[in-house]
Each structure stands twice: as C-alpha cells, then as structure tokens.
Design an enzyme around this catalytic site. Structure first.
Site, PDB file in Angstrom:
ATOM      1  N   SER A  95      59.002  71.706  38.547  1.00 16.43           N
ATOM      2  CA  SER A  95      60.450  71.906  38.598  1.00 16.43           C
ATOM      3  C   SER A  95      60.674  73.176  39.417  1.00 16.43           C
ATOM      4  CB  SER A  95      61.020  72.063  37.189  1.00 16.43           C
ATOM      5  OG  SER A  95      60.626  70.979  36.383  1.00 16.43           O
ATOM      6  N   LYS A 170      66.604  67.674  38.997  1.00 17.83           N
ATOM      7  CA  LYS A 170      65.844  68.130  37.818  1.00 17.83           C
ATOM      8  C   LYS A 170      66.549  69.314  37.133  1.00 17.83           C
ATOM      9  CE  LYS A 170      62.569  68.853  34.862  1.00 17.83           C
ATOM     10  NZ  LYS A 170      62.323  67.968  33.720  1.00 17.83           N
ATOM     11  N   LYS A 239      63.556  79.363  32.951  1.00 17.69           N
ATOM     12  CA  LYS A 239      63.426  79.325  34.417  1.00 17.69           C
ATOM     13  C   LYS A 239      64.313  78.226  35.010  1.00 17.69           C
ATOM     14  CE  LYS A 239      60.350  76.669  35.739  1.00 17.69           C
ATOM     15  NZ  LYS A 239      60.035  75.316  36.192  1.00 17.69           N
TER      16      LYS A 239
HETATM   17  P1  NAD Z   1      51.830  74.977  32.188  1.00 17.24           P
HETATM   18  O1  NAD Z   1      52.100  76.426  32.161  1.00 17.24           O
HETATM   19  O2  NAD Z   1      51.263  74.306  30.987  1.00 17.24           O
HETATM   20  O3  NAD Z   1      50.820  74.651  33.403  1.00 17.24           O
HETATM   21  C1  NAD Z   1      50.834  75.311  34.629  1.00 17.24           C
HETATM   22  C2  NAD Z   1      49.406  75.330  35.173  1.00 17.24           C
HETATM   23  O4  NAD Z   1      49.406  75.964  36.456  1.00 17.24           O
HETATM   24  C3  NAD Z   1      48.426  76.131  34.288  1.00 17.24           C
HETATM   25  O5  NAD Z   1      47.264  75.363  34.019  1.00 17.24           O
HETATM   26  C4  NAD Z   1      48.111  77.355  35.131  1.00 17.24           C
HETATM   27  O6  NAD Z   1      46.810  77.879  34.911  1.00 17.24           O
HETATM   28  C5  NAD Z   1      48.249  76.787  36.528  1.00 17.24           C
HETATM   29  N1  NAD Z   1      48.450  77.814  37.545  1.00 17.24           N
HETATM   30  C6  NAD Z   1      49.241  78.921  37.493  1.00 17.24           C
HETATM   31  N2  NAD Z   1      49.139  79.623  38.631  1.00 17.24           N
HETATM   32  C7  NAD Z   1      48.277  78.949  39.424  1.00 17.24           C
HETATM   33  C8  NAD Z   1      47.769  79.164  40.723  1.00 17.24           C
HETATM   34  N3  NAD Z   1      48.139  80.223  41.443  1.00 17.24           N
HETATM   35  N4  NAD Z   1      46.904  78.276  41.229  1.00 17.24           N
HETATM   36  C9  NAD Z   1      46.495  77.200  40.514  1.00 17.24           C
HETATM   37  N5  NAD Z   1      46.944  76.931  39.283  1.00 17.24           N
HETATM   38  C10 NAD Z   1      47.826  77.804  38.744  1.00 17.24           C
HETATM   39  O7  NAD Z   1      53.168  74.269  32.644  1.00 17.24           O
HETATM   40  P2  NAD Z   1      53.640  72.749  32.382  1.00 17.24           P
HETATM   41  O8  NAD Z   1      54.353  72.688  31.090  1.00 17.24           O
HETATM   42  O9  NAD Z   1      52.518  71.831  32.668  1.00 17.24           O
HETATM   43  O10 NAD Z   1      54.748  72.619  33.525  1.00 17.24           O
HETATM   44  C11 NAD Z   1      54.441  72.473  34.906  1.00 17.24           C
HETATM   45  C12 NAD Z   1      55.727  72.222  35.667  1.00 17.24           C
HETATM   46  O11 NAD Z   1      56.337  71.018  35.203  1.00 17.24           O
HETATM   47  C13 NAD Z   1      56.781  73.328  35.479  1.00 17.24           C
HETATM   48  O12 NAD Z   1      57.495  73.492  36.665  1.00 17.24           O
HETATM   49  C14 NAD Z   1      57.657  72.768  34.368  1.00 17.24           C
HETATM   50  O13 NAD Z   1      58.963  73.341  34.403  1.00 17.24           O
HETATM   51  C15 NAD Z   1      57.634  71.303  34.684  1.00 17.24           C
HETATM   52  N6  NAD Z   1      57.857  70.384  33.557  1.00 17.24           N
HETATM   53  C16 NAD Z   1      57.264  70.589  32.333  1.00 17.24           C
HETATM   54  C17 NAD Z   1      57.468  69.678  31.292  1.00 17.24           C
HETATM   55  C18 NAD Z   1      56.818  69.838  29.926  1.00 17.24           C
HETATM   56  O14 NAD Z   1      57.197  69.117  28.998  1.00 17.24           O
HETATM   57  N7  NAD Z   1      55.857  70.735  29.740  1.00 17.24           N
HETATM   58  C19 NAD Z   1      58.275  68.546  31.503  1.00 17.24           C
HETATM   59  C20 NAD Z   1      58.852  68.350  32.755  1.00 17.24           C
HETATM   60  C21 NAD Z   1      58.640  69.278  33.768  1.00 17.24           C
END
Ligand code: NAD
Length: 295
Positions: A95, A170, A239
C-alpha cells in the site's frame, strides 16, 4: 512456470510468496533473515540483494511496508534498477504513495521495465488462501500479461486506471474500513458503558443499517473471540490513512471525518502501540472509558 522475484516476506508477502513457489521458479529477498529462510526452506532461491533478484526475474513482486522502503529497494544500493532486465515487469503489492509509484514507473520505463501497482485487501487469511482482492493501476496489456501470476494471489482483480490508481483506491478503501471499524468500536464502548451487551449490539447493527465489514467480520471473528491478532499493525493503518489525508490536502478535498480517525490512530502511535495489531484499537478505547466489549 514463471521466473518470479519476491521482495518483502512479512505478514502478507511471506504468504503470497509461498503460493507462488508452487509451480514457479521463485527467488526471494528480505532484510529479515528468518523470514527469508522460511521461503528458502520451501524451495525459493535466496537473493543477496534486490539487484541480484532483479537480474534473475521476469516478474519482480514487492510487498513492503511503505513507499520509502519501496524506493530504497528500487533506487538504493544494489537496488532493482541496477539489476532489472529489459522487458521485465515490477509489481508493487504494497500500500504505497501514488506519487512515488508514478515516479518509480517513469524511472523503470527508461530501462524498458513496466510497472503495475497492485495493492491488496482482505488480510492475511486471504493472502494464505489466494483469495485477496486486488486493485491494479497501469497498462491493461501489462496486466493481461501478469494475470496468470496475480490469479494465484487474488480472486477479484480490478483494473482501476493508470499507474498509481491502484494505490489511490487502496487508500480510499482503508479510509472507509478504518472509519467503520473505529466508529463501531466507539458505539460498542458507549453501549457497554450504558449497560448493553456488546455482542447483542453488534448483532443488531449487523441486521440494521449500521452494518459494515467491522460488524460482519472484525468484531464477531476476532474481537469477541478475544483474538486481537489479525496480522495488520496499527502503524501500517496509520500510514495508509495519513497518506490518504495528505493526498486529499493536495487535491483540496476536505476529509473532516477521516482526519479525526487518523488522530485516533496517532494517539495509539504516541502511546508506543504502532507494532501492535490494528484490532488493539478496541482495547485502547476500552481502557479510556473503563469498560470491556470483549468477553
Ligand atoms: P510486514 O511488516 O509484516 O512485512 C514487511 C516485510 O518487509 C518484512 O518482512 C520486512 O522485513 C521487509 N522489509 C522491510 N524493509 C525491507 C527492505 N529494505 N528490503 C527487503 N525487505 C524489507 O507488513 P505486511 O503486513 O506484510 O504489509 C506489507 C504491505 O501490505 C504494507 O504496505 C501494508 O500496508 C499492506 N497490506 C497489509 C495487510 C495486512 O493485513 N497485513 C493487508 C493489506 C495490505
């Protein structure tokens, strides 16, 4: 079988990557070594950098926290832009901020790499099952080319406009979903203070005009079961709606209700609750009033 690179193996990305490993040639990267190991154990190749990952992949997928991280993975040291191959596609499932997405797409185009923004909704359970909803911005022809891969992740794929449009939609979705969630929590807390049974209040809202995803799913399936673990953190929701507010300011569109929902999340952030699950917003509101809506 496609050559797919997957960056960001968190709550969403880890589950999506696992689905893609089955039947495809997947290379993965995350700064978190434990998360990387989990998918390597399932058969993914390990990349040492986004650059190495991009050099190997025809399709580069990312599920990262926010646009700052997406930009660092694309433009930073050993980034995608240094390794990507002509003809490849970059798909941002995060997102992200629409203006950042448009900037990335322009730079990738100079390398003959196309981009889609393809953020998702419905949470970690749907990521696991491949039943996400997906809102895609970008070229229709590029989307057609990517559909066999995206259909492994999502059952409802909407093409919503040019590059960045998916990320705009989104933000709109999370503006609505956070508002319904917070306002439902406010109503249930008020009802509890007035001596009404929270579950009964929710049942009646569900059968009436107060119904929403919050009353249908979040409260019955999680909150009332005292399960405040949906896999989506307070800081990520903060965010999303902060970004939406900033975007609305630029567009000169007032969001009086949305602004106050953001402030609710800002209060939680200032209390150091950013890493807690989004559902903990209910617990924070219960504490303020001194009632419980959870059984
Ligand atoms: P999360 O924090 O669980 O996962 C993010 C991942 O990115 C982590 O594994 C982290 O180590 C990795 N990361 C961070 N910096 C990095 C880098 N420089 N290089 C490589 N990897 C890196 O987040 P999430 O909940 O999986 O969400 C991911 C995205 O999806 C976000 O934008 C969130 O808003 C969106 N989203 C989340 C959900 C949900 O239910 N969790 C639902 C829809 C959308």
């Amino acid at each position: 079988s496609y050559k797919i690179g997957f960056i960001g193996l968190g709550q969403m990305g880890g589950r999506m990557c696992k689905r893609l490993i089955e039947g495809n040639d997947v290379i993965a990267f995350d700064v978190n070594k434990n998360r990387l190991k989990q998918v390597v154990d399932l058969g993914a190749k390990e990349a040492k950098s986004p650059k190495e990952l991009a050099a190997y992949s025809d399709f580069i997928l990312a599920s990262l926290p926010d646009s700052n991280v997406v930009e660092s993975v694309v433009f930073g040291q050993d980034g995608i832009i240094e390794g990507c191959q002509s003809g490849a596609v970059f798909i941002d499932l995060s997102s992200s901020r629409p203006a950042s997405t448009q900037k990335i797409a322009l730079e990738l185009k100079k390398k003959n790499v196309s981009m889609l923004d393809a953020p998702v909704s419905r949470g970690v359970a749907a990521a696991e099952k491949g039943t996400l909803s997906m809102m895609v911005g970008g070229d229709a022809a590029v989307l057609e080319k990517c559909k066999p891969i995206l259909q492994i992740l999502a059952t409802d794929i909407y093409h919503v406009g040019d590059i960045g449009a998916g990320h705009i939609l989104k933000m709109l979705n999370n503006l609505v979903s956070s508002t319904c969630f917070i306002i439902t929590a406010e109503a249930l807390v008020l009802g509890a203070k007035a001596g009404l049974d929270p579950k009964l209040v929710n049942d009646v809202l569900n059968a009436s005009s107060g119904r929403s995803y919050a009353t249908e799913k979040r409260f019955p399936d999680y909150v009332f079961k005292n399960n405040l673990n949906s896999g989506f953190s307070i800081k990520l929701m903060h965010k999303d709606i902060s970004m939406c507010l900033e975007f609305a300011q630029q567009m000169l569109v007032p969001l009086p209700v949305g602004s106050s929902v953001v402030q609710t999340y800002t209060t939680a952030m200032s209390q150091g609750r950013g890493d807690d699950d989004n559902l903990c917003m209910v617990e924070i509101m219960e504490k303020i009033v001194g009632v419980k809506v959870r059984t």
